[in-house]
Design a protein around this motif. Structure first.
Motif, short mmCIF file in Angstrom:
data_model
loop_
_atom_site.label_atom_id
_atom_site.label_comp_id
_atom_site.label_asym_id
_atom_site.label_seq_id
_atom_site.Cartn_x
_atom_site.Cartn_y
_atom_site.Cartn_z
N THR A 104 -50.78 44.91 83.07
CA THR A 104 -50.88 46.32 83.46
C THR A 104 -52.31 46.71 83.80
O THR A 104 -52.56 47.83 84.19
CB THR A 104 -50.36 47.27 82.36
N GLN A 112 -46.00 51.34 84.02
CA GLN A 112 -44.79 52.10 84.36
C GLN A 112 -44.53 53.05 83.20
O GLN A 112 -44.50 52.64 82.06
CB GLN A 112 -43.59 51.16 84.51
N ARG A 113 -44.34 54.32 83.51
CA ARG A 113 -43.99 55.32 82.49
C ARG A 113 -42.75 56.05 82.97
O ARG A 113 -42.77 56.65 84.04
CB ARG A 113 -45.12 56.32 82.27
N ASP A 114 -41.69 55.97 82.21
CA ASP A 114 -40.44 56.63 82.58
C ASP A 114 -40.01 56.24 83.99
O ASP A 114 -39.56 57.07 84.77
CB ASP A 114 -40.55 58.15 82.45
N THR A 173 -51.13 61.28 81.07
CA THR A 173 -50.04 60.52 81.68
C THR A 173 -48.74 61.31 81.78
O THR A 173 -48.17 61.40 82.87
CB THR A 173 -49.84 59.21 80.93
N PRO A 174 -48.24 61.91 80.72
CA PRO A 174 -47.00 62.68 80.87
C PRO A 174 -47.15 63.86 81.81
O PRO A 174 -46.22 64.23 82.51
CB PRO A 174 -46.68 63.17 79.46
N VAL A 228 -46.63 62.38 85.29
CA VAL A 228 -45.28 61.86 85.49
C VAL A 228 -44.23 62.95 85.50
O VAL A 228 -43.31 62.92 86.32
CB VAL A 228 -44.95 60.81 84.40
N ASN A 251 -52.86 60.00 76.50
CA ASN A 251 -51.53 60.45 76.08
C ASN A 251 -51.23 61.85 76.60
O ASN A 251 -50.06 62.21 76.77
CB ASN A 251 -51.40 60.40 74.56
N ASP A 281 -50.18 59.50 90.40
CA ASP A 281 -48.91 58.91 90.79
C ASP A 281 -48.90 58.85 92.31
O ASP A 281 -48.73 59.88 92.97
CB ASP A 281 -47.76 59.78 90.27
#
Length: 102
Positions: free
Chosen positions: A39, A48-50, A96-97, A100, A93, A71
């Protein structure tokens, strides 16, 4: 500055979209593409996230942390700077969300 970091992120995002800039778009792809099964690429992470491939780079001077995350599929990204020099993972943390899920 945060503005410079945002411009730097935009430059990398344009490269991911195939647009030449400070360097050729193909060079950005090499910088962002990890070896198979990894990665981490050339200074950039590409997890890869979700189900979404994000590209991220972070760093710290021990007093501050900066995170650049984007993204390329949705043309979205974020720059976060925090006065938490030793908490890169905590800032990641948050970043990233946001990229995404927004």
């Amino acid at each position: 500055s945060i503005v410079d970091l945002a411009r730097w992120r935009q430059e990398h995002l344009r490269g991911e979209r195939g647009v030449d800039g400070l360097v050729r778009a193909a060079t950005y792809k090499v910088l962002h593409t990890p070896l198979e099964g990894q990665t981490y690429a050339l200074g950039w992470r590409s997890p890869q996230r979700d189900g979404v491939r994000i590209i991220t780079h972070d760093g710290s001077n021990g007093l501050w942390t900066a995170v650049v995350t984007f993204d390329p599929a949705t043309d979205r990204g974020v720059v976060i700077v925090a006065n938490a020099g030793h908490n890169v993972q905590g800032v990641l943390n948050v970043a990233t969300p946001w990229v995404v899920n927004r």
